[in-house]
Design a protein around this motif. Sequence first.
Motif, PDB file in Angstrom:
ATOM      1  N   ARG A  33       0.936  -1.059  -0.005  1.00  0.00           N
ATOM      2  CA  ARG A  33       0.138   0.054   0.044  1.00  0.00           C
ATOM      3  C   ARG A  33       0.854   1.037   0.073  1.00  0.00           C
ATOM      4  NH1 ARG A  33      -4.874  -1.167   4.087  1.00  0.00           N
ATOM      5  NH2 ARG A  33      -5.864  -2.836   3.309  1.00  0.00           N
ATOM      6  N   ARG A  34       0.808   1.746  -1.036  1.00  0.00           N
ATOM      7  CA  ARG A  34       1.630   3.051  -1.336  1.00  0.00           C
ATOM      8  C   ARG A  34       1.175   4.508  -0.224  1.00  0.00           C
ATOM      9  NH1 ARG A  34       2.323   7.307  -5.503  1.00  0.00           N
ATOM     10  NH2 ARG A  34       0.405   6.246  -6.617  1.00  0.00           N
ATOM     11  N   PRO A  35       2.102   4.974   0.471  1.00  0.00           N
ATOM     12  CA  PRO A  35       1.625   5.967   1.472  1.00  0.00           C
ATOM     13  C   PRO A  35       1.314   7.240   0.443  1.00  0.00           C
ATOM     14  CG  PRO A  35       3.832   5.558   1.558  1.00  0.00           C
ATOM     15  CD  PRO A  35       3.513   4.558   0.737  1.00  0.00           C
ATOM     16  N   GLN A  36       0.585   8.276   1.206  1.00  0.00           N
ATOM     17  CA  GLN A  36       0.156   8.965   0.172  1.00  0.00           C
ATOM     18  C   GLN A  36       1.131  10.662   0.831  1.00  0.00           C
ATOM     19  OE1 GLN A  36      -2.307   9.108  -2.260  1.00  0.00           O
ATOM     20  NE2 GLN A  36      -1.465   7.212  -1.878  1.00  0.00           N
ATOM     21  N   LEU A  37       2.081  10.040   1.023  1.00  0.00           N
ATOM     22  CA  LEU A  37       3.213  11.444   1.463  1.00  0.00           C
ATOM     23  C   LEU A  37       4.541  11.181   0.493  1.00  0.00           C
ATOM     24  CD1 LEU A  37       3.069  11.318   5.681  1.00  0.00           C
ATOM     25  CD2 LEU A  37       2.333  13.217   3.858  1.00  0.00           C
TER      26      LEU A  37
END
Length: 247
Positions: A52-56
């Motif tokens: 899951r790719r972090p949104q930062l």
Amino acid sequence: AKGDVAQQLQQVQNFIGQGVDAIIVAPVDTNAVKPIIDQATKAGIPLVFVNRRPQLPLTDKMAYVGSDSVLAGRLQMEALAKQAGYRGKVAIIIGNLSDAGALQRTKDVEQVVAKYPDMKVVLKQTANYSRNEGMDLMLNWLSNGEEIDIVAANNDEMAIGATMAIAQAKPKKTILVGGIDATPDGLKALASGKLAVTVFQDAVGQGKKSVEVAQQMIKGEKVDSHQWIPFELVTQQNMQQYSNKNP
């Protein structure tokens, strides 16, 4: 972390306290990773996010290993559209609203549908990646008399739940159902014709690569901040080659 953001942060803090050399995290909420990043950065410990790719933005000593959800939604919906003759009413079962991957897959399914004049998204709701919730949602739709020709689910579990609801409700017309992940159960459903299509997400490949990247960072080697593991379309015609890839 049992889906608990606070518990995941506590686990990361415990790892830091134990003096680990690197930390690999599959984030509970891709929008809530800042405290994890702050703690690892302060401790100078390499941090690898997986699946899951972090949104930062990722800074030094950080990397993401996963698959591009843009491709998953596109592959899934293009295959479903082709099987449906590029016409029909589409229902989307969303994984989890806190997961950027689910939102991206949903967006790309919608973009594919928008390309074809005789196709339309008519329903869209979350089922939290759960087979039971996918089944309950699909049963609700069918019992309410919703017209559905195609179901695009963000993962195999929800797709299987949808097929179980269809089997129970016995609608008069065929409803095509697509999943994502190519899990063993997903492949069984594909082989039996319950699923029309799934998309292989290389979970083993993601796990291996995340460990490799962590080891490289521990050694001080420079790594790309994003490491992509490709998605692959799986149909009845090519499913045999995927039967042992996601044990």
